[in-house]
Design a protein around this motif. Sequence first.
Motif, PDB file in Angstrom:
ATOM      1  N   TRP A   5      -0.179  -2.755  10.581  1.00 54.77           N
ATOM      2  CA  TRP A   5      -0.071  -1.307  10.761  1.00 54.77           C
ATOM      3  C   TRP A   5       0.752  -0.675   9.650  1.00 54.77           C
ATOM      4  O   TRP A   5       0.361   0.342   9.066  1.00 54.77           O
ATOM      5  N   TYR A   6       1.892  -1.298   9.338  1.00 50.75           N
ATOM      6  CA  TYR A   6       2.753  -0.696   8.324  1.00 50.75           C
ATOM      7  C   TYR A   6       2.071  -0.629   6.961  1.00 50.75           C
ATOM      8  O   TYR A   6       2.419   0.186   6.128  1.00 50.75           O
ATOM      9  N   SER A   7       1.117  -1.515   6.736  1.00 48.45           N
ATOM     10  CA  SER A   7       0.506  -1.527   5.409  1.00 48.45           C
ATOM     11  C   SER A   7      -0.795  -0.737   5.372  1.00 48.45           C
ATOM     12  O   SER A   7      -1.444  -0.661   4.359  1.00 48.45           O
ATOM     13  N   ARG A   8      -1.164  -0.162   6.515  1.00 47.15           N
ATOM     14  CA  ARG A   8      -2.393   0.644   6.564  1.00 47.15           C
ATOM     15  C   ARG A   8      -2.048   2.089   6.240  1.00 47.15           C
ATOM     16  O   ARG A   8      -1.052   2.610   6.724  1.00 47.15           O
ATOM     17  N   SER A  21       1.304   3.659   2.202  1.00 50.17           N
ATOM     18  CA  SER A  21       2.135   4.011   3.352  1.00 50.17           C
ATOM     19  C   SER A  21       3.387   3.144   3.392  1.00 50.17           C
ATOM     20  O   SER A  21       4.415   3.521   3.924  1.00 50.17           O
ATOM     21  N   ALA A  22       3.285   1.941   2.838  1.00 54.18           N
ATOM     22  CA  ALA A  22       4.466   1.084   2.829  1.00 54.18           C
ATOM     23  C   ALA A  22       5.462   1.559   1.783  1.00 54.18           C
ATOM     24  O   ALA A  22       6.664   1.481   1.967  1.00 54.18           O
ATOM     25  N   THR A  61       0.826  -1.197   0.000  1.00 57.22           N
ATOM     26  CA  THR A  61       0.000   0.000   0.000  1.00 57.22           C
ATOM     27  C   THR A  61       0.862   1.249   0.000  1.00 57.22           C
ATOM     28  O   THR A  61       2.073   1.189   0.086  1.00 57.22           O
TER      29      THR A  61
END
Lengths: 222, 261
Positions: free
Chosen positions: B157-160, A4-5, A2
């Motif tokens: 969390w990191y992928s949200r 944020s990643a 995504t």
Amino acid sequence: MTRSALVPLLMAACLLACRDRKPEAVPSPPPAASASSAPREDGSPTPRGDRSIYALSMALTDQNGKKIGLDAYRGDPVFVGMFYGTCPSACPLLISTIKRLMSGLDGGARTRVHVLLVSFDPARDTPDALKGIAARRGLDASWTLASAPEDEARELAALLGIRYRRLPDGNFSHTSSLVLLDPSGVIDARIDDLGEPVEPLAARAEALAKEGAQGLSSPRDR
Amino acid sequence: MLAVTSVALSARGQAPAPEAASTMARVGPGAYRPLYPPSAAEAEVPVKAFLLDRLPVTNAAFLAFALAHPEWRRDRVPGVFADEGYLSHWASAADLGADVDQEQPVVRVSWFAAKTYCAARGARLPTEAEWELAASASRTRPDGRGDPAWREQILAWYSRPNPPRLPRVGTTPPNYWGVRDLQGVVWEWVLDFNSTMVNTDARRAGDRDRLTFCGGGAINATDKEDYPSFMRVAFRSSLRADYTTNNLGFRCAADDVRGDR
């Protein structure tokens, strides 16, 4: 993956890539547009737009044991780098590079331009050790080798964009940047790889020295 | 000629104040195993026991700091210490405003600002090794990294995407050491963020490395499943000390004066 990643990964990739280009021209300061640089909120004089690294207060000790500030050569152009005395390869190369650069400067610049090398390693780079290096490498009076308390050395590295780490064997892994400060302490030009040509740095140092000689920015001329 | 004032990163050198046990937790001793050990000798970094804030620093706490040390207000800090985004989410230099919760973690702070805040408290930023040691604990174990369920939670969390509004501090459960919010709220500054050197660019291969890195070693990930660590390495290696972002905050640490026992 995504968004944020991806963002940090892309940031990292970009910065690594950018560092590999030839940034003899320093990135210009960010545009002064956001809330924090807008009209002063309390009407007081603000250093907000000041890009001088002399804002950092440091207690350096030079090769003669003298305490000096980071801004010891305010008013003149200064080449700044970081090193450590027992370094086997990159730091001797840094010194050789600066020597070559300095000896190629025109006469006017040679009398005004200073070199300030700050050690990561205050424990071993005592004034005597630094003096020994200066003597062995035949460094003249325009050179200052200095050490700083560890915490301040990290702050200076942060300001100069130099990355380093102490290794378990006492050596340091570090990037080798050479930064040219203008007479007010603003970064004017830099190389981040000692394989880069140094001529652009020399040209900028000569130009800054000439401006200084005309009394535009040197407090010593007042 | 400008009379450029030298803003000492001011609180440096103050005597450490004894920390209230309730705000800091004792973490370690232990060993940090970097995802990318830069050399064989650094495969495991011993970490002495240390104290770490149980929670990230809040807007309210940082505002109090900025009021007490006005040279760190967003309209006065020298540009080299904080970029244009510094505290820009606050209503003004001395007021959070209605949209910013006092108990949210403070973000949009530079490394210099975070470092000076901690020094003013008689504390310091945690080192990367300390932070990672603390963050590798699950709720029940000092090292939860072998636990797929825990790892899954963190990865989630990191992928949200960032929530439109940051949660308040203390919303995640305490880990083994009694520390909260190391994952799940914001990224955090570490003292030695500028020790991370990622050098995987093929153009730098071979001899040229010697020109740039003194003693830099080969990079091989030890645990290819540890994706969150990889993300943090990538993030830290991209930072500059004046950077501020809307999801980067910090917490403070201190030496454990009681020593290892």
